[in-house]
Structure formats: C-alpha cells, structure tokens
Design an enzyme around this catalytic site. Structure first.
Site, mmCIF file in Angstrom:
data_model
loop_
_atom_site.group_PDB
_atom_site.id
_atom_site.type_symbol
_atom_site.label_atom_id
_atom_site.label_comp_id
_atom_site.label_asym_id
_atom_site.label_seq_id
_atom_site.Cartn_x
_atom_site.Cartn_y
_atom_site.Cartn_z
ATOM 1 N N LYS A 196 5.946 -1.629 -54.147
ATOM 2 C CA LYS A 196 4.542 -1.223 -54.164
ATOM 3 C C LYS A 196 4.483 0.267 -54.440
ATOM 4 O O LYS A 196 5.012 1.080 -53.690
ATOM 5 C CB LYS A 196 3.868 -1.543 -52.833
ATOM 6 N N LYS A 249 3.583 -4.425 -57.378
ATOM 7 C CA LYS A 249 2.175 -4.051 -57.356
ATOM 8 C C LYS A 249 2.015 -2.593 -57.725
ATOM 9 O O LYS A 249 2.762 -1.781 -57.191
ATOM 10 C CB LYS A 249 1.658 -4.284 -55.939
HETATM 11 C C1 PBG Z 1 -3.273 -2.051 -47.883
HETATM 12 C C2 PBG Z 1 -3.405 -2.588 -49.262
HETATM 13 C C3 PBG Z 1 -3.895 -1.936 -50.394
HETATM 14 C C4 PBG Z 1 -3.942 -2.891 -51.396
HETATM 15 C C5 PBG Z 1 -3.446 -4.067 -50.868
HETATM 16 N N1 PBG Z 1 -3.100 -3.859 -49.559
HETATM 17 C C6 PBG Z 1 -4.391 -0.565 -50.554
HETATM 18 C C7 PBG Z 1 -3.469 0.559 -50.395
HETATM 19 O O1 PBG Z 1 -2.253 0.413 -50.272
HETATM 20 O O2 PBG Z 1 -3.981 1.675 -50.337
HETATM 21 C C8 PBG Z 1 -4.465 -2.660 -52.786
HETATM 22 C C9 PBG Z 1 -5.058 -3.851 -53.467
HETATM 23 C C10 PBG Z 1 -5.893 -3.550 -54.639
HETATM 24 O O3 PBG Z 1 -6.089 -2.391 -55.071
HETATM 25 O O4 PBG Z 1 -6.422 -4.521 -55.199
HETATM 26 N N2 PBG Z 1 -2.057 -1.583 -47.495
#
Ligand code: PBG
Length: 326
Positions: A196, A249
């Site tokens: 991520k 992601k």
């Molecule tokens: C929370 C989380 C996020 C997303 C999924 N889980 C936001 C972040 O990490 O700030 C992002 C999902 C999206 O942008 O569609 N940890």
C-alpha cells in the site's frame, strides 16, 4: 504484398476478438467497498465521488442484497465513526456494539453467504486521523498492532469472513493470525494490504470518512511510490505471516507492481482501484472528455490483465451492468 503472418486476422470482428480475448472480467472478480454511517435512512453522496454514497446500516443492507443478486461475492466495509468516539487509542474500533460490528451482523443476517471483508486500521477512530496510535508526533508500531489485533478479533466475533488490514504497520499480519489461532477463529481470513503506497489518490476516500490525517502525512508507514522491490518484500513477509490474499493499492498507477507480485506469489492477488481513480474517471466523463462505461471497462480489464485476480472497485456495480450489456 505477400505476408507470412497477418495479425489482423484475429481482430477482424467482435466474434473473433472475443474468441481469443486473453482477459475476461467476471462478476465474481469484484469486491464492492461500502461506506457506512450511523443513523437511519441516510444516503449521503460523497462530493468528490459522484454517484457513490455513504449509507446507514438499513440502506447498506439493501445495497448488499442488490449486489448479491447481481453476482457480487464480496463487500469491503468501512465505517465513519462518530466524532465523539474518536481518541488516540482507537478503542471504539473493538467496541462490540460499534458501528462496524453492528453492520457486520446486520449484513450477515440479511445475506449470510456474501463474503464480508472489513477494513482494519485506526484512522476512522483516531482523533489524529492516523492509522496508528500517536506518541510524541510519531505513529508507534507495536502498540498499534495490539490495537489492530483487538479490532480484528472483534470483527471476527461479529461474523466477518476476512479482515483487511490497511494500516501498513510491521508485524500486524502475524499478530492477527496468531490471535485468530489462539481464539479458535480458524475460518477467518486475512486479506493484507501488503503493498500500500502513500498516494494522493486516496483523497476522496478521506472525504468520505472524514479521516484525513490531522498532521503530517502517512509516509512513515505507507510505501514510497518510487519503490518496487520493497513491495515484493512487504508482500512476501505478509504471506509468511499468514495472509490468505495480498493486495496492491492503488491499482492503475501500480500495474507493474501487480504483475511482479502476481509472478512472485502463490496466493490470490487483489488490487484496489481507489477513490481517486474513481474520481478521475467520473470527472473526465462529466466533462464529456471520456466515455464513462468504456473507461470503466478498460481500466478494470487492465488491472486484471496486470495480474489481479480480485479487484476492489467503486465501479463494481457499473461493471456488472456494462458486462451484461456487452
Ligand atoms: C484506511 C484506508 C484508506 C483507504 C483504504 N483504507 C485511506 C488511507 O490510507 O488514507 C483508501 C481507499 C480509497 O482511496 O479508495 N487505512
């Protein structure tokens, strides 16, 4: 002209193109993310995600019934915690009567077969908007992992099929797996957000849950987008620690990473087409600069072609409709 090979033969018409298509999207490839809020009969359209809603549990249940009837097999739940429940411990995240826990039960009651995946990270519960506990301006790892374990156990107790840790703390997959073993949750899976990245493409999501970091950014835990080898390392470690599915992601700017991971692992690979990717396609389509349905289909096909077995996407429902009309 004499040609030994004429590649265009296989592109002559739709029938032959379909016959040899290497990548085909299927309804069961999609995971539908859902934003959940307190209240009754609430459907709030997220301004930076036109056409996407944050709903109260009643509306969410209706939505899940519809998704299931259309062929969607999995939903990924996110909640917007009430402001007065937020603190620096994240303790609301393991409240047995919390919004997430109530949502899991309501969905399980209504559509018992759908796979319920739950976001595991502290940001919606954190008064600082960070994915972990803050001490002296730092996001501290080990105490955060303890909180994530409690959160995961409470989701499992409520009936979640899989937890999806999206926090990027070190060691959390192993700790969650161990806790599941110790507490006899031998049927509960872990979909790890393994690679991520710290990405600007999460902007609209943070609007959806009101979860933007209150100070700084997430670069001390989410990955630097310059890096490729690190993604493999993170993913391999999560698999060793017990991840059932690994996730990359965002998706569209990281297709190279999806492919590398797909080639390197022996577990299903998932990719998350995130909120900013949704917003880009929506905005350009609204301006008349892109044809929305075509952009949806092409983007999702490219993510699958890159190597994603599963795709979490806000376009899940649109995609099913488009596929049906093809
Ligand atoms: C929370 C989380 C996020 C997303 C999924 N889980 C936001 C972040 O990490 O700030 C992002 C999902 C999206 O942008 O569609 N940890």
């Amino acid at each position: 002209m004499y040609l030994q090979r004429r590649n265009r033969i296989l592109r002559k018409n739709a029938a032959i193109r379909n016959l040899v298509a290497e990548t085909v999207l299927h309804p069961s490839n999609f995971i539908a993310p859902l934003f959940i809020d307190e209240g009754n009969n609430i459907a709030f359209e997220i301004p930076s995600m036109p056409g996407y809603y944050r709903r109260s549990i009643d509306g969410t249940v209706k939505e899940v019934k519809e998704l299931w009837s259309m062929g969607i097999k999995a939903v990924l739940l996110f909640v917007k915690a009430a402001d007065d429940t937020k603190d620096n411990t994240g303790k609301e995240s393991w409240n047995p009567n919390g919004l997430m826990q109530r949502a899991i039960k309501a969905i399980k009651d209504a559509v018992p077969e759908i796979i319920i995946m739950t976001d595991v990270a502290l940001d919606p519960y954190s008064s600082y908007g960070h994915d972990g506990i803050v001490k002296d301006g730092q996001i501290i790892n080990d105490e955060t992992v303890e909180a994530l374990v409690k959160m995961s156990l409470s989701h499992a107790t409520a009936g979640a099929d899989m937890v999806a840790p999206s926090d990027m703390m070190d060691g959390r997959i192993g700790a969650i797996r161990e806790a599941f073993e110790q507490n006899n949750f031998t049927q509960t899976g872990i979909m790890a957000y393994s690679a991520k990245y710290a990405s600007c493409f999460y902007g609209p999501f943070r609007d959806a849950l009101d979860s933007a970091p209150g100070f700084g950014d997430k670069k001390t835990y989410q990955m630097d987008y310059s890096n490729r080898l690190e993604a493999i390392k993170e993913t391999m470690m999560d698999i060793e620690e017990g991840a059932d599915i690994v996730m990359i992601k965002p998706a569209m700017s990281y297709l190279d990473i999806i492919r590398e991971i797909k080639n390197a692992v022996d577990v299903p690979v998932s990719a998350y087409q995130v909120s900013g990717e949704y917003a880009m396609i929506k905005a350009a389509s609204k301006m008349g600069w892109l044809q929305e349905d075509k952009a949806i289909l092409e983007s999702l096909t490219s993510i699958k072609r890159a190597g994603a077995d599963l795709i979490a996407t806000y376009f899940a429902k649109n995609a099913l409709r488009i596929l049906e009309e093809l």
